[in-house]
Design an enzyme around this catalytic site. Structure first.
Site, PDB file in Angstrom:
ATOM      1  N   ARG A  41    -102.044  21.471   6.112  1.00  0.00           N
ATOM      2  CA  ARG A  41    -101.331  22.738   6.331  1.00  0.00           C
ATOM      3  C   ARG A  41    -100.170  22.917   5.354  1.00  0.00           C
ATOM      4  O   ARG A  41     -99.850  24.050   4.982  1.00  0.00           O
ATOM      5  CB  ARG A  41    -100.834  22.814   7.771  1.00  0.00           C
ATOM      6  CG  ARG A  41    -101.946  23.154   8.752  1.00  0.00           C
ATOM      7  CD  ARG A  41    -101.452  23.174  10.158  1.00  0.00           C
ATOM      8  NE  ARG A  41    -102.410  23.850  11.026  1.00  0.00           N
ATOM      9  CZ  ARG A  41    -102.247  23.985  12.339  1.00  0.00           C
ATOM     10  NH1 ARG A  41    -101.176  23.504  12.925  1.00  0.00           N
ATOM     11  NH2 ARG A  41    -103.151  24.608  13.060  1.00  0.00           N
ATOM     12  N   LYS A 202    -117.256  21.516  25.896  1.00  0.00           N
ATOM     13  CA  LYS A 202    -117.672  22.325  27.052  1.00  0.00           C
ATOM     14  C   LYS A 202    -118.126  23.715  26.672  1.00  0.00           C
ATOM     15  O   LYS A 202    -117.529  24.339  25.791  1.00  0.00           O
ATOM     16  CB  LYS A 202    -116.494  22.456  28.019  1.00  0.00           C
ATOM     17  CG  LYS A 202    -116.093  21.149  28.651  1.00  0.00           C
ATOM     18  CD  LYS A 202    -114.919  21.370  29.556  1.00  0.00           C
ATOM     19  CE  LYS A 202    -114.676  20.147  30.408  1.00  0.00           C
ATOM     20  NZ  LYS A 202    -113.537  20.343  31.291  1.00  0.00           N
ATOM     21  N   GLY A 358    -110.363  23.118  14.249  1.00  0.00           N
ATOM     22  CA  GLY A 358    -110.442  22.119  15.312  1.00  0.00           C
ATOM     23  C   GLY A 358    -111.130  20.832  14.902  1.00  0.00           C
ATOM     24  O   GLY A 358    -111.004  20.381  13.766  1.00  0.00           O
ATOM     25  N   GLY A 381    -106.962  27.099  17.589  1.00  0.00           N
ATOM     26  CA  GLY A 381    -106.987  28.211  18.542  1.00  0.00           C
ATOM     27  C   GLY A 381    -107.130  29.560  17.862  1.00  0.00           C
ATOM     28  O   GLY A 381    -107.861  30.436  18.336  1.00  0.00           O
TER      29      GLY A 381
HETATM   30  N1  LIG Z   1    -122.106  14.916  24.333  1.00  0.00           N
HETATM   31  C1  LIG Z   1    -120.809  14.900  24.516  1.00  0.00           C
HETATM   32  N2  LIG Z   1    -120.252  14.462  25.660  1.00  0.00           N
HETATM   33  C2  LIG Z   1    -118.929  14.453  25.834  1.00  0.00           C
HETATM   34  N3  LIG Z   1    -118.046  14.875  24.920  1.00  0.00           N
HETATM   35  C3  LIG Z   1    -118.543  15.346  23.759  1.00  0.00           C
HETATM   36  C4  LIG Z   1    -119.924  15.379  23.506  1.00  0.00           C
HETATM   37  N4  LIG Z   1    -120.105  15.889  22.276  1.00  0.00           N
HETATM   38  C5  LIG Z   1    -118.901  16.146  21.775  1.00  0.00           C
HETATM   39  N5  LIG Z   1    -117.938  15.815  22.640  1.00  0.00           N
HETATM   40  C6  LIG Z   1    -116.482  15.880  22.448  1.00  0.00           C
HETATM   41  O1  LIG Z   1    -116.060  17.194  22.249  1.00  0.00           O
HETATM   42  C7  LIG Z   1    -114.767  17.145  21.685  1.00  0.00           C
HETATM   43  C8  LIG Z   1    -114.504  18.382  20.878  1.00  0.00           C
HETATM   44  O2  LIG Z   1    -114.616  19.477  21.718  1.00  0.00           O
HETATM   45  P1  LIG Z   1    -113.745  20.793  21.483  1.00  0.00           P
HETATM   46  O3  LIG Z   1    -114.351  21.843  22.341  1.00  0.00           O
HETATM   47  O4  LIG Z   1    -112.308  20.447  21.654  1.00  0.00           O
HETATM   48  O5  LIG Z   1    -114.101  21.027  19.939  1.00  0.00           O
HETATM   49  P2  LIG Z   1    -113.470  21.953  18.856  1.00  0.00           P
HETATM   50  O6  LIG Z   1    -113.798  23.345  19.209  1.00  0.00           O
HETATM   51  O7  LIG Z   1    -113.910  21.487  17.523  1.00  0.00           O
HETATM   52  O8  LIG Z   1    -111.929  21.748  18.930  1.00  0.00           O
HETATM   53  P3  LIG Z   1    -110.800  22.869  19.085  1.00  0.00           P
HETATM   54  O9  LIG Z   1    -110.839  23.285  20.526  1.00  0.00           O
HETATM   55  O10 LIG Z   1    -109.556  22.096  18.718  1.00  0.00           O
HETATM   56  O11 LIG Z   1    -111.130  23.983  18.133  1.00  0.00           O
HETATM   57  C9  LIG Z   1    -114.741  15.884  20.831  1.00  0.00           C
HETATM   58  O12 LIG Z   1    -113.631  15.110  21.191  1.00  0.00           O
HETATM   59  C10 LIG Z   1    -116.053  15.195  21.172  1.00  0.00           C
HETATM   60  O13 LIG Z   1    -115.904  13.804  21.410  1.00  0.00           O
HETATM   61  O1  LIG Z   2    -101.713  23.761  15.890  1.00  0.00           O
HETATM   62  C1  LIG Z   2    -101.898  24.923  16.266  1.00  0.00           C
HETATM   63  O2  LIG Z   2    -102.973  25.305  16.801  1.00  0.00           O
HETATM   64  C2  LIG Z   2    -100.851  25.949  15.949  1.00  0.00           C
HETATM   65  O3  LIG Z   2     -99.836  25.409  15.174  1.00  0.00           O
HETATM   66  C3  LIG Z   2    -100.331  26.605  17.217  1.00  0.00           C
HETATM   67  O4  LIG Z   2     -99.678  25.662  18.027  1.00  0.00           O
HETATM   68  P1  LIG Z   2     -99.541  25.927  19.591  1.00  0.00           P
HETATM   69  O5  LIG Z   2    -100.930  25.770  20.177  1.00  0.00           O
HETATM   70  O6  LIG Z   2     -98.567  24.895  20.086  1.00  0.00           O
HETATM   71  O7  LIG Z   2     -99.051  27.336  19.777  1.00  0.00           O
END
Ligand SMILES: Nc1ncnc2c1ncn2[C@@H]1O[C@H](COP(=O)(O)OP(=O)(O)OP(=O)(O)O)[C@@H](O)[C@H]1O
Ligand SMILES: O=C(O)[C@H](O)COP(=O)(O)O
Length: 401
Positions: A41, A202, A358, A381
């Site tokens: 970042r 999820k 993410g 997010g």
């Molecule tokens: N089959 C599974 N069973 C349980 N957990 C799982 C499985 N597959 C993936 N995961 C978990 O899902 C997590 C990521 O899920 P999340 O929804 O947070 O993903 P993301 O969208 O990439 O992240 P963010 O919400 O930060 O954008 C990882 O920590 C991973 O270990």
């Molecule tokens: O890391 C992030 O997703 C941004 O910096 C926003 O942070 P926040 O979820 O604490 O608002």
């Protein structure tokens, strides 16, 4: 969201000698010794700052770090100063506060082309409340506003949204612009065929993204923990895999919507299962329809990888959000890593590849393929909300193009 005015519209005459309030997202991970463990970042913020410096502006940088409740030393932005100075090639000054007389004095001392970093804006509760008086105090430091904090653009806070009301012009920085070009532009007008890969833990946290993408994509590949809710909805046994019982009907309706709209929705045909949720679990590969009791699916299997790769070979645009399995455990990282490799390979062949923030970004970085993708989002997010089709308050507040 209509097009917004960009910092590139501002020329030397608009910027020389002007105090520019630049909201950046320097919310980076720090270790126990306050060392930055991922400076993505910080590097992403550099082009806008350099542009402003190069045009003789006096740059005031503002960011949050973490989620402090009041002034908390471990959330100070001080550890950012050395890296920023190094990347910008100047000595960046730091203020101990983000508003007030002392800060105003430091702002008055910024030379043309100089940079002052303000202290964590979330040390004031008024920031997250989007308090107008606080926004006015921030605005009083500057002549104009640039928002380059894409990662925080989904928050309607004083430094991301409120301040834009009191400073004109209010424009998007280069990073903000690039994120919007890919996550809105390329997704709204993709080169076809267009595929989305959605994974993560999820289905409940990805409903909005899946629903929104179903209207746009030709192919939807699903992986991660959410697939077991889809299998169960189809009447399959899933052992002790992650299932959201209250989302079974939703999974069915998403599959029906895909069918009705002609989207090719692919679920993995085989999975890697484990006898416990642990890096040293016993594992084996089974068809998705044959998960035994007491075992849980933690990754997509080799047949699924092959089918996904073949589907991706037909595409011109791919967007990926969420890992295919528990990639944090080496035994269950193959699905996620092979998707990362496939996208890197496709990028080399002219396919537009977008990694939507993410954990998928962390996975791509882990295998060293980040620089191969067309675009890697700096927002978690924020990118999720954009992909759900929601407008971002930090963008809406900026001047229209
Ligand atoms: N089959 C599974 N069973 C349980 N957990 C799982 C499985 N597959 C993936 N995961 C978990 O899902 C997590 C990521 O899920 P999340 O929804 O947070 O993903 P993301 O969208 O990439 O992240 P963010 O919400 O930060 O954008 C990882 O920590 C991973 O270990
Ligand atoms: O890391 C992030 O997703 C941004 O910096 C926003 O942070 P926040 O979820 O604490 O608002």
């Amino acid at each position: 969201m209509g097009a917004k005015r960009s910092v590139s519209d501002l020329k030397e005459a608009d910027l020389k000698g002007k105090r520019v309030f630049v909201r950046v997202d320097l919310n980076v991970p720090l270790d126990d010794n306050l060392k930055i463990t991922d400076d993505t970042r910080v590097r992403a913020a550099v082009p806008t700052i350099k542009y402003l410096m190069g045009h003789g502006a006096k740059v005031i940088l503002s960011s949050h770090l973490g989620r402090p409740k009041g002034v908390t030393p471990k959330y100070s932005l001080k550890p950012l100063v050395p890296r920023l100075s190094e990347l910008l090639g100047i000595e960046v000054k730091m203020a101990n506060d983000c508003i007030g007389e002392e800060v105003a004095k430091l702002v008055a001392e910024i030379p043309e082309g100089g940079v002052l970093l303000l202290e964590n804006v979330r040390f004031y509760k008024e920031e997250e409340k989007n308090d107008p008086e606080f926004a006015k105090k921030l605005a009083s430091l500057a002549d104009l506003y640039v928002n380059d904090a894409f990662g925080t653009a989904h928050r309607a806070h004083a430094s991301t949204e409120g301040v834009a009301k009191y400073l004109k012009p209010s424009v998007a920085g280069f990073l903000m612009q690039k994120e919007l070009d890919y996550l809105v532009g390329a997704v709204a007008n993709p080169k076809k065929p267009f595929a989305a890969i959605v994974g993560g833990a999820k289905v409940s946290s990805k409903i909005g993204v899946i629903e929104s993408l179903l209207d746009k994509v030709d192919i939807l590949l699903l992986g991660g923990g959410m697939i077991f809710t889809f299998y169960k909805a189809q009447g399959q046994a899933v052992g002790s895999s992650l299932v959201e019982e209250d989302k079974l009907d939703l999974a069915t309706s998403l599959m029906e919507k895909a069918k009705a709209t002609g989207v090719s929705l692919l679920l993995p045909t085989d999975v890697v299962i484990a006898d416990k949720f642990s890096p040293d679990a016993n594992s084996k590969i089974v068809p998705a329809s044959a998960i035994p009791d007491g075992w849980m699916g933690l990754d997509i299997g080799p047949d699924a990888i092959k089918t996904f790769n073949e589907a991706l070979d037909t595409t011109k645009t791919v967007i990926w959000n969420g890992p295919m399995g528990v990639f944090e455990f080496d035994k269950f990282a193959a699905g996620t890593e092979s998707i990362a490799k496939k996208l890197a390979d496709l990028s080399g062949k002219g396919v537009t590849t977008i990694i939507g923030g993410g954990d998928s970004v962390a996975a791509v970085e882990k295998v060293g393929l980040a620089d191969k993708m067309s675009h890697i989002s700096t927002g978690g997010g924020a990118s999720l909300e954009l992909l759900e089709g929601k407008p971002l308050p930090g963008v809406l507040a900026l001047d229209d193009a």
